[in-house]
Design an enzyme around this catalytic site. Structure first.
Site, PDB file in Angstrom:
ATOM      1  N   ASP A 258       8.947  -3.739 116.512  1.00 48.87           N
ATOM      2  CA  ASP A 258       9.430  -5.119 116.468  1.00 48.87           C
ATOM      3  C   ASP A 258      10.942  -5.064 116.238  1.00 48.87           C
ATOM      4  O   ASP A 258      11.525  -4.016 115.961  1.00 48.87           O
ATOM      5  CB  ASP A 258       8.688  -5.907 115.371  1.00 48.87           C
TER       6      ASP A 258
HETATM    7  C1  GLC Z   1      10.440 -11.070 116.807  1.00 47.62           C
HETATM    8  C2  GLC Z   1       8.949 -11.135 116.633  1.00 47.62           C
HETATM    9  C3  GLC Z   1       8.182 -10.496 117.752  1.00 47.62           C
HETATM   10  C4  GLC Z   1       8.975 -10.628 119.045  1.00 47.62           C
HETATM   11  C5  GLC Z   1      10.221  -9.786 118.900  1.00 47.62           C
HETATM   12  C6  GLC Z   1      11.123  -9.895 120.139  1.00 47.62           C
HETATM   13  O1  GLC Z   1      11.055 -10.856 115.570  1.00 47.62           O
HETATM   14  O2  GLC Z   1       8.392 -10.651 115.408  1.00 47.62           O
HETATM   15  O3  GLC Z   1       6.915 -11.151 117.822  1.00 47.62           O
HETATM   16  O4  GLC Z   1       8.209 -10.165 120.146  1.00 47.62           O
HETATM   17  O5  GLC Z   1      10.962 -10.137 117.746  1.00 47.62           O
HETATM   18  O6  GLC Z   1      11.619 -11.203 120.227  1.00 47.62           O
END
Ligand code: GLC
Length: 716
Positions: A258
């Site tokens: 993430d």
């Molecule tokens: C965010 C979220 C995740 C998302 C990623 C990219 O913080 O936790 O669900 O896919 O970053 O945007």
């Protein structure tokens, strides 16, 4: 043409390999030690091989050109975006769409979202989000499939199939990314990103099944959660990522961290610096580092220190290159976005958005058949801060779709009722303290035949980083509702409340006072038209809430699959599992949702009466609609194992069926259940199939009082 990945690996420098394990946002990033700003030079240098948060065939093709024509290795980029509930055409948020209880529909909206996503030059979506949630304080409840693990597995399969289609190399296919692995939903106190500590049994029975289903469905990538699990951050959770996902389940796709999650291992307190963090993540099995730059900056030193081996880096690079190959990016990096979609395709998609939105809203209450309104209703008063709020209709995670147009309730009613005199005012803002507009709103009710009051949350009051300690009506909306209620009582006209939210709100007052109450969640681009369709009976409400609605926050966590107490409240003793100040029952149980019919259930039977593990149980029930209008009814199948080697949940969802039951008609609804679905984790957490009697319960929702019950005997 097959790509010679072995040759690429042989020819790549370490910096180029780490570039393939790095994903950077195309826009400036602000959260910590991350790659920021312009990535174009790095793409030409081959030190960034993946991007996120880029939209449009123009920009994505330009980045692809830099990679495949100007870099040394000419490896195409993997470009991803959060397409959670539609891309430019927005569908209902996932918690809303879970209410349709229709796997074909779940798959279809993902398929259509994939077409729009790919048309923008993107090959990856960070979806489906599969986090089971039983706490409305948590903002990301909005993004997920609700409270039930079995329902979550059905949605997981449908969404992976929808996004990825039959051929991942197709111009309209995108790689899905099952997230957030795993057990993100039970964050402490429902507070975003907080620590998680649950039992191994709950992990396996509740939070893993959907990811197992996603792997079974061939999901191309997965994303570990930001959170820890009993002290081990998921981004560094070697037992669950390497040993379980890759080892036991055989997941051979790509694990994408993430956003900055590897860098945040320092904040978790398990890494002293980016070198440690990079080594922990790679050793756990994380392939791509999203935005922390830990792999590029930390792995060369980790290699020198012997914390990781080059073979591990090569294995990760190989998985990334294999995914790019499966996506057809080596064959043609411009395939996605090469053709603009036709106007007909877009129009057809908006019709789908309208249909699924009408099916996602949940009619919570409809006293004296207040709804549907007569299509000839002469005068309507439309009030509330959510009545004409375009941007709010899309809900959280609407990256590309903000451009709209999204149809508001006011717009939808004006479209549906051209001859009706409609008056409107917001009355109050969504969240500020000003009550100045309430008097005017109350005055506007004069002369109306009905009032439609639109209340709830703003689109950004749920979703990521949006936990609420008081998941209630924000601002002065309660004061507006009370004033309008008083006026509608005095005028003896119906009060219809449309509630917008990314979670169940604590609204016992609305349940008591409104004549009709609709959970509209956030329904996307066609919200207003869909709501108007249901309000005037052009569409029949059929949505069933996929999450329990608490009567009071103090009941949370409240969900139908709880295990029994040794002192159940049902016994008349004083010393029982209860609260002194609120009943145990929720405001609305899982599966609750009214139709415009009036269905009752009778004559439940299950055959055969005795089964072995390889048999299939056929369950039939007669559904009678005594109402004056057809009912689009959802019938649920639950089981209850009253005596087993471990305490079993009070109810377990095992199936559902939808039935269109005409007025004054009876239909026999049939559901099947494989006896093998009655296996469970025994005391040692191994799968068992235990002989004994199992209850089969069928009905309209997870309220035992509304369920018919029979039983079958399980034989060894
Ligand atoms: C965010 C979220 C995740 C998302 C990623 C990219 O913080 O936790 O669900 O896919 O970053 O945007």
């Amino acid at each position: 043409m097959r790509t010679d990945i072995d040759q690429l690996l042989t020819d790549m420098t370490l910096a180029e390999k780490l570039g393939q394990l790095t994903m950077a946002a195309s826009s400036y990033a602000v959260t910590g030690p991350v790659i920021a700003g312009d990535s174009t030079q790095a793409i030409k240098d081959g030190t960034i091989g993946n991007l996120l948060n880029m939209i449009g065939a123009g920009p994505t093709h330009e980045m692809q050109r830099l990679a495949v024509e100007e870099s040394r290795m000419r490896i195409p980029l993997l470009i991803g975006l959060d397409v959670i509930h539609g891309h430019r055409t927005l569908f209902p948020i996932p918690l809303a769409e879970a209410s349709v209880f229709d796997a074909a529909m779940w798959e279809l909206t993902a398929r259509e979202a994939a077409k729009e996503t790919a048309a923008d030059g993107l090959a990856l979506t960070f979806a489906p989000m599969l986090d089971v949630s039983r706490d409305p304080r948590w903002g990301r409840t909005a993004e997920g499939p609700g409270e039930d693990p079995w329902l979550c597995t059905q949605i997981a399969r449908a969404k992976v199939r929808g996004f990825q289609g039959g051929n991942l190399a197709s111009e309209d296919a995108v790689a899905a990314c099952a997230k957030h692995f795993c057990a993100y939903g039970p964050v402490t106190a429902g507070r975003e990103y907080a620590s998680v500590d649950i039992s191994e049994r709950t992990l396996r029975e509740v939070h893993l099944p959907a990811f197992v289903a996603a792997v079974d469905a061939g999901v191309a990538s997965m994303m570990p959660a930001f959170t820890d699990l009993a002290g081990i951050p998921m981004t560094a959770h070697r037992p669950l990522l390497n040993d379980y996902l890759r080892g036991k389940l055989g997941f051979d796709g790509v694990l994408i961290s993430d956003y900055n999650a590897i860098g945040e291992l320092l904040k978790h307190g398990v890494a002293a610096d980016l070198v440690d963090a990079a080594a922990l993540a790679l050793n756990a099995g994380v392939d791509i580092d999203m935005m922390s730059d830990a792999y590029r900056r930390g792995l060369p030193i980790a290699l020198e220190r012997g914390l990781v081996r080059m073979e591990q880096i090569d294995a990760s690079v190989r998985r990334v290159l294999q995914l790019k190959e499966r996506l057809g990016l080596f064959d043609d990096p411009y395939r996605r976005g090469a053709r603009r979609e036709t106007a007909e395709a877009l129009e057809k998609r908006r019709r789908l958005a309208r249909n699924v939105a009408a099916r996602s809203l949940v009619l919570l209450k409809n006293r004296n058949d207040t709804l549907p309104l007569a299509a000839s209703v002469p005068r309507l008063c439309v009030l509330g801060p959510l009545a004409d709020a375009q941007a709010e209709m899309c809900g959280p995670w609407a990256a590309a779709g903000y451009e709209g147009p999204h149809v508001t309730v006011l717009g939808g009613l004006q479209n549906a009722l051209p001859n009706t005199k409609i008056r409107y005012t917001a009355g109050v803002a969504i969240a500020d303290g000003d009550r100045g507009g309430i008097a005017h709103a109350v005055d506007l009710c004069e002369g109306a035949d009905a009032v439609v009051l639109c209340l709830g949350e703003a689109h950004n009051m749920s979703g990521e980083a949006a936990s609420r300690a008081y998941p209630e009506l924000p601002g002065q909306q309660g004061a507006l509702a009370e004033a309008v209620f008083e006026k509608t009582c005095a005028l003896k006209i119906p009060l219809i409340v449309i509630l917008f939210s990314g979670r169940p709100l604590i609204v016992p007052w609305l349940d008591e006072k409104a004549d009709a109450l609709i959970a509209a969640w956030f329904l996307g681009s066609e919200a207003g038209n869909a709501i108007a369709d249901v309000l005037i009976g052009r569409a029949s409400p059929s949505g069933r809430t996929a999450i329990t609605w608490p009567r009071a926050l103090g009941q949370v966590p409240i969900f139908f699959g709880e295990r029994p107490s040794g002192r159940p409240a049902s016994s008349k003793d004083y010393f029982t599992s209860k609260f002194l100040d609120v009943p145990n029952e929720p405001l609305y149980p899982f599966g609750h949702g009214l139709t415009y019919g009036r269905c009752t259930y009778a004559n439940l039977r299950a055959e055969p009466a005795s089964v072995t593990e390889n048999d299939t149980i056929t369950v039939r029930v007669d559904v009678t609609n005594s109402g004056a209008r057809a009912a689009d009814e959802t019938v649920f199948l639950f089981t209850r194992d009253p005596v087993a080697s471990v305490a079993r949940p009070l109810l377990e969802l095992k199936g559902f069926a939808r039935a269109m039951v005409p007025a004054a008609a009876t239909q026999t609804v049939e559901l099947t259940l494989k006896a093998s679905e009655l296996r469970f984790l025994g005391p040692d957490l191994a799968q068992v199939f235990e002989p004994g009697t199992v209850e089969i319960l069928v009905g309209p929702c997870a309220d035992r009082a509304q369920l018919l019950s029979t039983s079958v005997r399980l034989q060894a």
